[in-house]
Write a protein that holds these residues in place. Structure first.
Motif, PDB file in Angstrom:
ATOM      1  N   PRO A  37       1.827  21.485 -14.181  1.00  0.00           N
ATOM      2  CA  PRO A  37       1.350  22.570 -13.313  1.00  0.00           C
ATOM      3  C   PRO A  37       1.614  23.981 -13.832  1.00  0.00           C
ATOM      4  O   PRO A  37       1.065  24.943 -13.310  1.00  0.00           O
ATOM      5  N   SER A  38       2.459  24.116 -14.851  1.00  0.00           N
ATOM      6  CA  SER A  38       2.973  25.439 -15.209  1.00  0.00           C
ATOM      7  C   SER A  38       1.911  26.410 -15.697  1.00  0.00           C
ATOM      8  O   SER A  38       1.983  27.609 -15.420  1.00  0.00           O
ATOM      9  N   VAL A  39       0.913  25.933 -16.447  1.00  0.00           N
ATOM     10  CA  VAL A  39      -0.108  26.839 -16.972  1.00  0.00           C
ATOM     11  C   VAL A  39      -0.860  27.505 -15.825  1.00  0.00           C
ATOM     12  O   VAL A  39      -1.035  28.729 -15.793  1.00  0.00           O
ATOM     13  N   THR A  85       8.147  26.460 -13.536  1.00  0.00           N
ATOM     14  CA  THR A  85       8.998  25.803 -14.516  1.00  0.00           C
ATOM     15  C   THR A  85       8.549  26.164 -15.936  1.00  0.00           C
ATOM     16  O   THR A  85       7.351  26.203 -16.223  1.00  0.00           O
ATOM     17  N   LEU A  86       9.511  26.459 -16.807  1.00  0.00           N
ATOM     18  CA  LEU A  86       9.238  26.775 -18.210  1.00  0.00           C
ATOM     19  C   LEU A  86       8.262  27.932 -18.373  1.00  0.00           C
ATOM     20  O   LEU A  86       7.476  27.967 -19.317  1.00  0.00           O
ATOM     21  N   ASP A  87       8.311  28.892 -17.469  1.00  0.00           N
ATOM     22  CA  ASP A  87       7.413  30.033 -17.590  1.00  0.00           C
ATOM     23  C   ASP A  87       7.675  30.771 -18.905  1.00  0.00           C
ATOM     24  O   ASP A  87       8.814  30.858 -19.369  1.00  0.00           O
ATOM     25  N   ALA A 103      11.640  26.652 -11.737  1.00  0.00           N
ATOM     26  CA  ALA A 103      10.818  27.697 -11.123  1.00  0.00           C
ATOM     27  C   ALA A 103      11.730  28.773 -10.554  1.00  0.00           C
ATOM     28  O   ALA A 103      12.698  28.477  -9.851  1.00  0.00           O
ATOM     29  N   THR A 104      11.422  30.042 -10.830  1.00  0.00           N
ATOM     30  CA  THR A 104      12.316  31.147 -10.510  1.00  0.00           C
ATOM     31  C   THR A 104      11.647  32.198  -9.639  1.00  0.00           C
ATOM     32  O   THR A 104      10.432  32.408  -9.713  1.00  0.00           O
ATOM     33  N   VAL A 105      12.457  32.865  -8.825  1.00  0.00           N
ATOM     34  CA  VAL A 105      12.034  34.018  -8.034  1.00  0.00           C
ATOM     35  C   VAL A 105      12.513  35.273  -8.738  1.00  0.00           C
ATOM     36  O   VAL A 105      13.688  35.367  -9.134  1.00  0.00           O
TER      37      VAL A 105
END
Length: 415
Positions: free
Chosen positions: A48-50, A318-320, A349-351
């Motif tokens: 989902p990251s892309v 995730t893994l941005d 996943a981060t804020v």
């Protein structure tokens, strides 16, 4: 010249996060291709990251916009490249990544696979690893020519040599029977023979089909000189991620230190000091570089970049590419690494608030976006995070996802 942590965070927001905002000399991103160009490459290991990396940066873009760029226009291509990691890059960057990073990765992967075939027990036994590998490659190519795109399971049925299995050699839980399918497809992907196409099922699915690279590049990936490709990759990375250290570049590319230094030496750069410590902590400084063309005007308080950073919230996946963009991360991550990264160093996943990581988020199976802050960002920050969570949730349309990398805080949010 010293680049402060505050300056780096303001630049991070302006150049990597708030990409839908017009700035002097830096027009807003309007498409997934624009986003990818600004970030060099999007991490694609976690399915989902892309999509989520694009949606986080440009309000107005949708999941369908990302799909179209990937599989209709084919302007974005999945490649196995830097650090043996899956990325999505712009079509014109494929030759650069291939020559500058993937070719070396491919050599290591092929050597390892041949060594495993020669030294590990297999079913059936392998007498000639190189002959087996050549025959398996031929079967893969023939199957894709005859049948078109196939997923891994379909391909292993059409190319039976892929079912050659490595047998366990210990009683460890992770040491299980595994076929040659995944490692050989990884080799062929890094070598530029095959490419991952559209997934079976939803956009969150990791079950991609495989296609011949000649279906995407009829004449094959254009050949570039490796040294020239590394210079171009270093230039693109410094444009997006600089000012930074050579150690950051070395880590991001997977090069050795000599390769990173030579690539930087071929560019028009200036040496600077960069602050690498956590916000509010004692100042820690490292030697860094930036392109001489880098525009640092307006990075001070009340400058254009500061206008963009003030009040900016983001929910990154995730893994941005931003979270994973540097090896020295304290200047934007602060003390939160233990809760937000798994034991292998993969970011969850981060804020983000005003250019620094302040919490984590996820989307539950029903699409509800939940988050947790790890520090006080004030009423304005909480409201901005809530608004961003609502925006992302609306784009998901009631569909959640399960990330491939589980961090300590993710477990709490998912409960």
């Amino acid at each position: 010249m010293r680049i402060t942590g505050d300056q780096r965070r303001r630049r991070l927001v302006a150049h990597q996060l708030a990409l839908g905002v017009d700035r002097p000399g830096l027009p807003a991103a309007r498409s997934p291709e624009d986003v990818t160009r600004r970030l060099v490459a999007l991490h694609a290991t976690d399915a989902p990251s892309v999509h989520l990396a694009v949606l986080a940066r440009v309000p107005g873009l949708t999941l369908d916009d990302v799909r179209d760029a990937l599989f209709e226009r084919r302007d974005l291509v999945r490649v196995l490249g830097m650090r043996r990691t899956m990325f999505v890059v712009r079509r014109e960057m494929v030759p650069v990544v291939h020559a500058g990073a993937a070719t070396a990765v491919a050599g290591r992967l092929r050597a390892r696979l041949l060594k495993e075939l020669a030294t590990l027990p297999t079913d059936p036994p392998v007498a000639d690893p190189e002959a087996l590998l050549a025959a398996a490659e031929y079967q893969v190519h023939a199957a894709l020519v005859e049948h078109g795109p196939l997923d891994g399971a379909q391909l292993s049925r059409a190319a039976p040599l892929l079912r050659t299995a490595f047998l366990p050699t210990t009683d460890k839980a992770w040491d299980v029977r595994r076929t040659m399918t995944s490692p050989l497809l990884a080799v062929l992907s890094a070598e530029g023979s095959v490419v991952r196409g559209e997934p079976r099922g939803a956009w969150t699915s990791p079950r991609h089909v495989w296609e011949l690279m000649t279906d995407w590049f009829p004449d094959g990936i254009p050949a570039l000189d490796e040294d020239a490709a590394r210079v171009e990759l270093a230039r693109a990375w410094l444009e997006a991620f600089g000012p930074a250290t050579v150690a950051d570049l070395k880590w991001w590319t997977g090069w050795n230190l000599g390769q990173a230094r030579r690539a930087v030496a071929a560019l028009d750069v200036r040496e600077v000091e960069v602050e690498v410590g956590a916000p509010g902590a004692d100042v820690q400084v490292a030697d860094g570089v930036m392109l001489r063309s880098t525009d640092l005007d307006g990075l001070g308080p009340a400058g254009p970049a500061d206008d963009v950073a003030q009040g900016h919230a983001a929910l990154l996946p995730t893994l941005d590419p931003t979270t994973m963009g540097w090896t020295a991360r304290d200047w934007y991550l602060g003390p939160h690494r233990p809760l937000l990264f798994d034991s292998a160093g993969n970011a969850g996943a981060t804020v983000w608030w005003q250019g620094r990581v302040v919490g984590a988020w996820t989307a539950r199976p029903d699409g509800e976006v939940v988050w947790r802050l790890l520090e006080d960002v004030g009423p304005e920050g909480e409201a901005a995070v809530a608004a961003e969570a609502a925006r992302i949730g609306a784009l998901l349309g009631g569909v959640g996802f399960t990330p491939g990398y589980v961090t300590p805080l993710y477990r709490e949010l998912r409960a």
